[in-house]
Design a protein around this motif. Structure first.
Motif, PDB file in Angstrom:
ATOM      1  N   TYR A 126      49.895  28.785  48.481  1.00 32.82           N
ATOM      2  CA  TYR A 126      49.709  30.211  48.233  1.00 32.82           C
ATOM      3  C   TYR A 126      50.474  30.996  49.288  1.00 32.82           C
ATOM      4  O   TYR A 126      50.838  30.479  50.356  1.00 32.82           O
ATOM      5  N   VAL A 127      50.702  32.252  48.985  1.00 33.70           N
ATOM      6  CA  VAL A 127      51.342  33.159  49.916  1.00 33.70           C
ATOM      7  C   VAL A 127      50.638  34.500  49.797  1.00 33.70           C
ATOM      8  O   VAL A 127      50.288  34.941  48.696  1.00 33.70           O
ATOM      9  N   THR A 128      50.430  35.133  50.930  1.00 30.81           N
ATOM     10  CA  THR A 128      49.782  36.439  50.967  1.00 30.81           C
ATOM     11  C   THR A 128      50.849  37.513  51.057  1.00 30.81           C
ATOM     12  O   THR A 128      51.672  37.504  51.979  1.00 30.81           O
ATOM     13  N   LEU A 129      50.809  38.419  50.100  1.00 30.15           N
ATOM     14  CA  LEU A 129      51.794  39.479  50.032  1.00 30.15           C
ATOM     15  C   LEU A 129      51.209  40.773  50.595  1.00 30.15           C
ATOM     16  O   LEU A 129      49.999  40.902  50.768  1.00 30.15           O
ATOM     17  N   LEU A 130      52.092  41.722  50.833  1.00 26.75           N
ATOM     18  CA  LEU A 130      51.652  43.019  51.334  1.00 26.75           C
ATOM     19  C   LEU A 130      50.922  43.789  50.245  1.00 26.75           C
ATOM     20  O   LEU A 130      51.169  43.565  49.050  1.00 26.75           O
ATOM     21  N   PRO A 131      50.013  44.698  50.608  1.00 30.04           N
ATOM     22  CA  PRO A 131      49.291  45.464  49.574  1.00 30.04           C
ATOM     23  C   PRO A 131      50.214  46.255  48.662  1.00 30.04           C
ATOM     24  O   PRO A 131      49.891  46.478  47.496  1.00 30.04           O
ATOM     25  N   GLU A 132      51.387  46.692  49.184  1.00 28.24           N
ATOM     26  CA  GLU A 132      52.291  47.460  48.343  1.00 28.24           C
ATOM     27  C   GLU A 132      52.850  46.638  47.197  1.00 28.24           C
ATOM     28  O   GLU A 132      53.294  47.190  46.173  1.00 28.24           O
ATOM     29  N   VAL A 133      52.830  45.331  47.346  1.00 23.30           N
ATOM     30  CA  VAL A 133      53.352  44.470  46.291  1.00 23.30           C
ATOM     31  C   VAL A 133      52.509  44.594  45.035  1.00 23.30           C
ATOM     32  O   VAL A 133      53.004  44.472  43.914  1.00 23.30           O
ATOM     33  N   PHE A 134      51.246  44.859  45.201  1.00 23.89           N
ATOM     34  CA  PHE A 134      50.342  44.925  44.062  1.00 23.89           C
ATOM     35  C   PHE A 134      50.708  46.052  43.108  1.00 23.89           C
ATOM     36  O   PHE A 134      50.382  45.994  41.916  1.00 23.89           O
ATOM     37  N   GLU A 135      51.386  47.059  43.601  1.00 24.88           N
ATOM     38  CA  GLU A 135      51.772  48.176  42.755  1.00 24.88           C
ATOM     39  C   GLU A 135      52.812  47.773  41.715  1.00 24.88           C
ATOM     40  O   GLU A 135      52.988  48.435  40.700  1.00 24.88           O
ATOM     41  N   ASN A 136      53.527  46.670  41.947  1.00 26.68           N
ATOM     42  CA  ASN A 136      54.554  46.222  41.012  1.00 26.68           C
ATOM     43  C   ASN A 136      54.030  45.205  40.006  1.00 26.68           C
ATOM     44  O   ASN A 136      54.782  44.768  39.139  1.00 26.68           O
ATOM     45  N   PHE A 137      52.770  44.803  40.139  1.00 33.57           N
ATOM     46  CA  PHE A 137      52.170  43.830  39.243  1.00 33.57           C
ATOM     47  C   PHE A 137      51.360  44.545  38.165  1.00 33.57           C
ATOM     48  O   PHE A 137      50.896  45.668  38.360  1.00 33.57           O
ATOM     49  N   TRP A 138      51.189  43.850  37.036  1.00 34.83           N
ATOM     50  CA  TRP A 138      50.147  44.299  36.112  1.00 34.83           C
ATOM     51  C   TRP A 138      48.806  44.076  36.792  1.00 34.83           C
ATOM     52  O   TRP A 138      48.590  43.058  37.470  1.00 34.83           O
ATOM     53  N   GLN A 139      47.916  44.990  36.608  1.00 33.53           N
ATOM     54  CA  GLN A 139      46.626  44.884  37.263  1.00 33.53           C
ATOM     55  C   GLN A 139      45.527  45.378  36.335  1.00 33.53           C
ATOM     56  O   GLN A 139      45.723  46.361  35.596  1.00 33.53           O
ATOM     57  N   PRO A 140      44.385  44.721  36.347  1.00 31.87           N
ATOM     58  CA  PRO A 140      43.240  45.215  35.572  1.00 31.87           C
ATOM     59  C   PRO A 140      42.723  46.507  36.189  1.00 31.87           C
ATOM     60  O   PRO A 140      43.027  46.831  37.346  1.00 31.87           O
ATOM     61  N   ASP A 141      41.939  47.228  35.426  1.00 32.71           N
ATOM     62  CA  ASP A 141      41.458  48.536  35.896  1.00 32.71           C
ATOM     63  C   ASP A 141      39.937  48.636  35.818  1.00 32.71           C
ATOM     64  O   ASP A 141      39.399  49.527  35.171  1.00 32.71           O
ATOM     65  N   PRO A 142      39.217  47.724  36.472  1.00 36.52           N
ATOM     66  CA  PRO A 142      37.759  47.862  36.475  1.00 36.52           C
ATOM     67  C   PRO A 142      37.324  49.006  37.373  1.00 36.52           C
ATOM     68  O   PRO A 142      38.024  49.407  38.301  1.00 36.52           O
ATOM     69  N   TYR A 143      36.161  49.537  37.090  1.00 38.93           N
ATOM     70  CA  TYR A 143      35.602  50.615  37.896  1.00 38.93           C
ATOM     71  C   TYR A 143      34.085  50.514  37.854  1.00 38.93           C
ATOM     72  O   TYR A 143      33.511  49.843  36.990  1.00 38.93           O
ATOM     73  N   PHE A 144      33.411  51.160  38.805  1.00 41.09           N
ATOM     74  CA  PHE A 144      31.956  51.203  38.855  1.00 41.09           C
ATOM     75  C   PHE A 144      31.478  52.304  37.918  1.00 41.09           C
ATOM     76  O   PHE A 144      31.710  53.487  38.167  1.00 41.09           O
ATOM     77  N   LEU A 145      30.783  51.906  36.883  1.00 43.34           N
ATOM     78  CA  LEU A 145      30.370  52.869  35.867  1.00 43.34           C
ATOM     79  C   LEU A 145      29.347  53.862  36.404  1.00 43.34           C
ATOM     80  O   LEU A 145      29.360  55.038  36.027  1.00 43.34           O
ATOM     81  N   ASN A 146      28.444  53.419  37.263  1.00 38.18           N
ATOM     82  CA  ASN A 146      27.364  54.288  37.752  1.00 38.18           C
ATOM     83  C   ASN A 146      27.524  54.651  39.222  1.00 38.18           C
ATOM     84  O   ASN A 146      26.544  54.875  39.927  1.00 38.18           O
ATOM     85  N   SER A 147      28.769  54.706  39.690  1.00 37.01           N
ATOM     86  CA  SER A 147      28.990  55.094  41.086  1.00 37.01           C
ATOM     87  C   SER A 147      29.153  56.602  41.186  1.00 37.01           C
ATOM     88  O   SER A 147      29.724  57.245  40.301  1.00 37.01           O
ATOM     89  N   LYS A 148      28.629  57.161  42.247  1.00 40.65           N
ATOM     90  CA  LYS A 148      28.859  58.562  42.555  1.00 40.65           C
ATOM     91  C   LYS A 148      30.144  58.735  43.347  1.00 40.65           C
ATOM     92  O   LYS A 148      30.933  59.641  43.100  1.00 40.65           O
ATOM     93  N   ILE A 149      30.334  57.860  44.338  1.00 40.78           N
ATOM     94  CA  ILE A 149      31.508  57.914  45.206  1.00 40.78           C
ATOM     95  C   ILE A 149      31.901  56.488  45.526  1.00 40.78           C
ATOM     96  O   ILE A 149      31.041  55.637  45.775  1.00 40.78           O
ATOM     97  N   ALA A 150      33.194  56.200  45.514  1.00 47.37           N
ATOM     98  CA  ALA A 150      33.703  54.886  45.895  1.00 47.37           C
ATOM     99  C   ALA A 150      34.901  55.080  46.799  1.00 47.37           C
ATOM    100  O   ALA A 150      35.753  55.927  46.536  1.00 47.37           O
ATOM    101  N   GLY A 151      34.980  54.295  47.881  1.00 49.82           N
ATOM    102  CA  GLY A 151      36.087  54.394  48.823  1.00 49.82           C
ATOM    103  C   GLY A 151      36.456  53.028  49.334  1.00 49.82           C
ATOM    104  O   GLY A 151      35.771  52.032  49.085  1.00 49.82           O
ATOM    105  N   TYR A 152      37.562  52.954  50.071  1.00 50.79           N
ATOM    106  CA  TYR A 152      38.108  51.687  50.540  1.00 50.79           C
ATOM    107  C   TYR A 152      38.152  51.634  52.045  1.00 50.79           C
ATOM    108  O   TYR A 152      38.128  52.655  52.722  1.00 50.79           O
ATOM    109  N   GLY A 153      38.262  50.408  52.555  1.00 49.33           N
ATOM    110  CA  GLY A 153      38.391  50.181  53.978  1.00 49.33           C
ATOM    111  C   GLY A 153      37.054  50.261  54.675  1.00 49.33           C
ATOM    112  O   GLY A 153      36.006  49.968  54.121  1.00 49.33           O
ATOM    113  N   SER A 154      37.081  50.698  55.937  1.00 52.19           N
ATOM    114  CA  SER A 154      35.870  50.842  56.732  1.00 52.19           C
ATOM    115  C   SER A 154      34.982  51.924  56.141  1.00 52.19           C
ATOM    116  O   SER A 154      35.468  52.899  55.584  1.00 52.19           O
ATOM    117  N   PRO A 155      33.656  51.763  56.255  1.00 51.64           N
ATOM    118  CA  PRO A 155      32.768  52.823  55.774  1.00 51.64           C
ATOM    119  C   PRO A 155      33.027  54.165  56.421  1.00 51.64           C
ATOM    120  O   PRO A 155      32.683  55.198  55.855  1.00 51.64           O
TER     121      PRO A 155
END
Length: 479
Positions: A107-136
């Motif tokens: 396996y190889v770990t790519l940079l996060p920017e690489v993901f923008e060039n891939f097809w990607q699924p689009d799941p989301y939290f149906l009952n979330s009020k707010i969702a964010g990334y990284g540190s709280p």
């Protein structure tokens, strides 16, 4: 000499510019080789999902590692969860050269920017009020911590906060030799939960998290739990709750009328069982002691009226202050704690009402004792001879003198008339309702004292019956 200086300066500037251009070109070439052009075919279109056999949907395996759960807010009916999410799917269109893998790795770990060039699924939290990334703490502190701004709904969405989406720069993409793409992200979300508080403070809240594909229906993308499913941080501890385990996982298809179609959905149910220890120490035990304290008033005589009244009123005010200051969810229906509060306050109020009753009876008793004179009735004699005599009789403490006359009626019958009228029946003395003499011992019994003696046993028995009914029913329903 000045021209020579200018010429040398021009030559130096030109050489510097050429060296800088060569450096940028080399760096750009290196960056270009690190970009996903080495694994994406020329005709790759990221908006098109990976091909599948016989038109079956793309399988996306989903897993969650829960880092922390906090801020379970009963007023806003939500809770906050910090977690790592992992998605895995097969991208068969990739062209992966072997030279991008290190020796011994598959396996190889790519940079996060690489993901923008891939097809990607689009799941989301149906009952979330707010969702964010990284540190709280990437999110705005006022958004997550300032309750006043949250209540006013005038909070500001930071640029690092995304509503319900699951793709962001705080991610990593791992590519395997078998063309499997693994996407990981650290995120935090505030999840809405419809809570019920009928059994508060022994309530159990079941809060689901719904994960659903946003734009691809279940004919194109199917979400499923991986083998690891949802795992919890072994060091996770909640302040007032126990987190029930194992977590219940569910896979289903939900119809969304807004999007007109069936969409694949994953559900994980969190079971929050409230700990009763805090409320036992802060509410149930003190209120029980206050109720027991009110029973001491039955041993205080009516000569200690200020002390008796002060004791009962203080107990009542203590219960009112205790329950109004408790952290009780502001709901419209009756809760289990409300029933306990009503039982305790009713017991103290009944003790106060009992004091009023015995005081009224004591006033009546004292009034009768001080008003009724001691009159010895005169014996009536010679009534058979028709002689008139004065009969002393008292009714209600009043003395009346009447002459007994003999009036013939029918043969062989005589009747006594007072003052020419028919005989009046003697009225029952009101003294008998507040005091009487025991026929066995000859001791005078006073009503208010007997009520106090009976209350010393009746009040504790009734309260213990209430406790014996309250706790088994509450435990039975909560289980």
């Amino acid at each position: 000499m000045l021209d020579k200086f200018n010429t040398n300066a021009f030559i130096s500037f030109g050489l510097g510019f050429i060296l800088m251009w060569l450096s940028e070109a080399t760096e750009a070439h290196m960056n270009y080789t690190a970009k996903p052009r080495v694994v994406l075919p020329p005709n790759y279109v990221k908006e098109i999902r990976p091909p599948s056999k016989k038109g079956s949907p793309v399988i996306v395996d989903f897993s969650i590692f829960v880092v922390d759960i906090n801020s379970i807010n009963v007023e806003d009916m939500d809770f906050r969860v910090d977690m790592f999410i992992h998605q895995r799917w097969l991208e068969s269109r990739l062209e992966i050269p072997d030279d991008i893998f290190e020796e011994g790795d598959d396996y190889v770990t790519l940079l996060p920017e690489v993901f923008e060039n891939f097809w990607q699924p689009d799941p989301y939290f149906l009952n979330s009020k707010i969702a964010g990334y990284g540190s709280p703490y990437v999110a705005s502190t006022s958004l997550l911590r300032n309750k006043g701004e949250r209540d006013s709904k005038n909070f500001h969405l930071d640029k690092d906060i995304k509503i319900a989406t699951l793709t962001h720069k705080f991610t990593s993409v791992t590519l395997y030799k078998n063309k499997t793409v693994r996407y990981a992200a650290r995120m935090h979300a505030i999840i809405a939960c419809q809570m019920e508080f009928q059994l508060y403070p022994m309530d159990i809240q079941v809060c689901p998290i719904y994960i659903e594909s946003f734009s691809s229906n279940n004919q194109k993308v199917k979400l499923r739990w991986s083998d690891s499913g949802v795992t919890l941080n072994p060091e996770l501890k909640l302040l007032q709750y126990n987190l029930g385990q194992p977590l219940e996982l569910e896979e289903s298809d939900g119809y969304m009328p807004e999007k007109v179609g069936n969409f694949s959905r994953l559900t994980v149910y969190f079971r929050f069982e409230r700990q009763i220890g805090h409320h036992l120490i802060q509410t149930f035990a003190p209120s029980s002691l206050v109720v027991m304290l009110s029973w001491f008033s039955f041993w205080l005589g009516l000569d200690a009226i200020p002390g008796r009244v002060t004791l009962l009123v203080t107990c009542m005010l203590t219960l009112v202050t205790m329950f109004t200051g408790a952290d009780i969810p502001p709901v419209a229906y009756v809760k289990a704690l409300d029933l306990w509060m009503a039982g305790c306050m009713l017991s103290v109020f009944a003790a106060l009402a009992e004091f009023v009753v015995v005081k009224v009876l004591d006033v009546q008793y004292q009034y009768q004792v001080n008003r009724i004179p001691k009159v010895l009735p005169m014996r009536i004699s010679n009534m058979e001879k028709g002689q008139c005599a004065t009969v002393a009789s008292w009714e209600g403490g009043a003395v009346r003198s009447r002459k007994a006359t003999q009036t013939p009626t029918t043969p062989g019958q005589t009747s006594l008339q007072g003052n020419g009228g028919p005989p009046k029946p003697a009225r029952r003395q009101s003294l008998l309702s507040v005091a009487w003499t025991d026929t066995d011992t000859g001791v005078e019994k006073i009503m208010w004292r007997e009520i106090d003696k009976v209350s010393r046993a009746v009040f504790p028995i009734l309260f213990f019956v209430f406790v014996l009914l309250y706790w088994p029913i509450l435990l039975m329903k909560s289980s």
